[in-house]
Design a protein around this motif. Structure first.
Motif, PDB file in Angstrom:
ATOM      1  N   UNK A  27      30.147  -5.442 -35.390  1.00 18.20           N
ATOM      2  CA  UNK A  27      29.281  -4.341 -34.941  1.00 18.20           C
ATOM      3  C   UNK A  27      30.150  -3.296 -34.270  1.00 18.20           C
ATOM      4  N   UNK A  28      30.161  -2.124 -34.840  1.00 21.17           N
ATOM      5  CA  UNK A  28      30.979  -1.021 -34.324  1.00 21.17           C
ATOM      6  C   UNK A  28      32.373  -1.507 -33.962  1.00 21.17           C
ATOM      7  N   UNK A  29      33.000  -2.225 -34.898  1.00 19.56           N
ATOM      8  CA  UNK A  29      34.392  -2.651 -34.720  1.00 19.56           C
ATOM      9  C   UNK A  29      34.576  -3.941 -33.955  1.00 19.56           C
ATOM     10  N   UNK A  30      33.511  -4.454 -33.335  1.00 21.56           N
ATOM     11  CA  UNK A  30      33.656  -5.684 -32.549  1.00 21.56           C
ATOM     12  C   UNK A  30      33.271  -6.890 -33.405  1.00 21.56           C
ATOM     13  N   UNK A  81      37.344  -9.922 -46.717  1.00 25.61           N
ATOM     14  CA  UNK A  81      37.227  -9.107 -47.940  1.00 25.61           C
ATOM     15  C   UNK A  81      35.918  -8.300 -47.910  1.00 25.61           C
ATOM     16  N   UNK A  82      34.861  -8.950 -47.437  1.00 23.52           N
ATOM     17  CA  UNK A  82      33.560  -8.269 -47.370  1.00 23.52           C
ATOM     18  C   UNK A  82      33.638  -7.121 -46.364  1.00 23.52           C
ATOM     19  N   UNK A  83      34.284  -7.413 -45.242  1.00 24.69           N
ATOM     20  CA  UNK A  83      34.424  -6.396 -44.201  1.00 24.69           C
ATOM     21  C   UNK A  83      35.209  -5.186 -44.716  1.00 24.69           C
ATOM     22  N   UNK A  84      36.319  -5.457 -45.411  1.00 20.82           N
ATOM     23  CA  UNK A  84      37.121  -4.353 -45.965  1.00 20.82           C
ATOM     24  C   UNK A  84      36.293  -3.510 -46.912  1.00 20.82           C
ATOM     25  N   UNK A  89      25.124   2.471 -48.072  1.00 24.85           N
ATOM     26  CA  UNK A  89      25.457   3.784 -47.511  1.00 24.85           C
ATOM     27  C   UNK A  89      24.396   4.277 -46.527  1.00 24.85           C
ATOM     28  N   UNK A  90      23.147   3.886 -46.752  1.00 29.13           N
ATOM     29  CA  UNK A  90      22.055   4.391 -45.904  1.00 29.13           C
ATOM     30  C   UNK A  90      21.631   3.390 -44.829  1.00 29.13           C
ATOM     31  N   UNK A  91      22.225   2.184 -44.845  1.00 29.35           N
ATOM     32  CA  UNK A  91      21.750   1.138 -43.924  1.00 29.35           C
ATOM     33  C   UNK A  91      22.549   1.098 -42.628  1.00 29.35           C
ATOM     34  N   UNK A  93      31.279   2.166 -46.124  1.00 30.74           N
ATOM     35  CA  UNK A  93      29.888   2.619 -46.169  1.00 30.74           C
ATOM     36  C   UNK A  93      29.312   3.055 -44.819  1.00 30.74           C
ATOM     37  N   UNK A  94      30.078   2.922 -43.760  1.00 28.64           N
ATOM     38  CA  UNK A  94      29.580   3.367 -42.439  1.00 28.64           C
ATOM     39  C   UNK A  94      28.454   2.502 -41.899  1.00 28.64           C
TER      40      UNK A  94
END
Ligand code: ADP
Length: 307
Positions: A235-238, A209-212, A186-188, A217-218
């Motif tokens: 990275x930011x959706x890419x 699965x990891x991505x989902x 959450x903080x990273x 956590x943002x």
């Protein structure tokens, strides 16, 4: 000059050399990362935030940090503890196993050194890196100090990077590890897991699965290592998938992920794009696993990083 702070433990490493002799060196996941980051990006100020003892072995260890160009200003001295130790054994099949004496090490006291002065230094960093092992080493009754520190760093604009590096034996149970890791996620800003860590803990074997799971956590940058298989990043959706050239003569995979992390983080903090940073980090890790032990000879490593 980029200022990096790395939190965790370095241990004395003992390995057999034959004839009953033991070779002594120093290693530990985040220490290995610090070494490779500094070797690859010499212009970075790489600070190791850890605790050692006041004994002469601790003095030698700190001298070894300095010999690698690591800044030791944040190395704390415990009055009553000494460094942790581990020994590598190799069975008749060549399989390596590790015995640890680290449950009462100086590094376990590290949160007792979180003074206003030290927080001030940490807040001036460009990057703060820690791992699931760093978290496990912190005494459970001092974890709140760590989370308050991390929140402060985040609020001060320090980039936070985390590698879960799950080691089952260092945690009470999976639930305890998951609670701590999810606070870290959450903080990273950057999370660099090995697929093995997340499959052991959550049962995920695929990047999707990891991505989902991580999307809740943002996390800005997620980089998933998978041994000789590709590295997947988002990275930011890419999304990027980078192929790895498998090493034919693997000698010792210790520190593959740690060296990858050091070079990757240095590259990203230098403005190198994600895919190129993965390629550089993979080349470094590919070299490291062709040598015994966590820390490869400097020459071999430098030729890989600066051909
Ligand atoms: P960890 O040590 O954290 O388990 P991995 O085993 O996933 O990490 O390895 C980290 C990186 O090391 C990989 O992403 C890859 O770049 C490199 N690596 C690991 N094993 C090999 C191999 N057999 N051949 C080439 N590169 C490898």
């Amino acid at each position: 000059m980029k200022n990096v702070y790395i939190l965790g433990e370095c241990m004395v490493e003992l390995s057999r050399t034959g004839d009953g002799l033991l070779k002594q060196s120093y290693a530990g996941d985040v220490y290995n990362t610090a070494v490779y980051l500094k070797r690859a990006f010499d212009d970075f100020n790489v600070n190791f935030f850890t605790a050692v003892g006041e004994d002469s072995l601790s003095d030698d260890m700190v001298a070894a940090f300095a010999a690698e160009g690591i800044n030791t200003d944040m190395v704390q001295r415990s009055k009553d503890k000494a460094p942790g130790l581990y020994m590598i054994s190799v069975d008749s099949e060549g399989e390596r196993s590790f015995s640890y004496w680290r449950s009462d090490s100086a590094a376990r006291q590290i949160m007792q050194f979180v003074s206003a002065e030290n927080v001030g230094y940490l807040c001036m960093g460009d990057l703060f890196f820690f791992s699931g092992i760093s978290l496990a080493v912190i005494s459970p009754n001092e974890r709140d100090i760590f989370w308050q520190l991390l929140r402060k760093l985040k609020d001060s604009g320090v980039r936070i990077a985390f590698d879960p590096n799950y080691r089952a034996r260092m945690w009470e149970d999976k639930t305890e590890a998951k609670i701590q890791f999810e606070r870290a996620f959450r903080l990273s800003d950057m999370v660099l897991p090995g697929i093995d860590d997340l499959s052991q803990l959550y049962g995920f074997t695929e990047f999707n699965k990891i991505q989902d799971f991580c999307s809740a956590f943002g996390i800005e940058e997620l980089v998933v290592k998978n041994g000789p298989d590709s590295v997947c990043c988002i990275r930011e959706g890419e999304f990027h998938e980078v192929a790895i050239t498998p090493v034919e003569q693997v000698v010792d995979t210790t520190s593959a992920g740690d060296s990858f992390n050091g070079v990757y983080l240095g590259a990203r903090m230098s403005g190198i794009a994600v895919v190129d940073a993965v390629k550089l980090a993979a080349a470094a890790a590919g070299e490291v696993i062709q040598h015994p032990g966590a820390i490869a000879p400097k020459d071999a490593f430098e030729q890989t990083i600066r051909p």
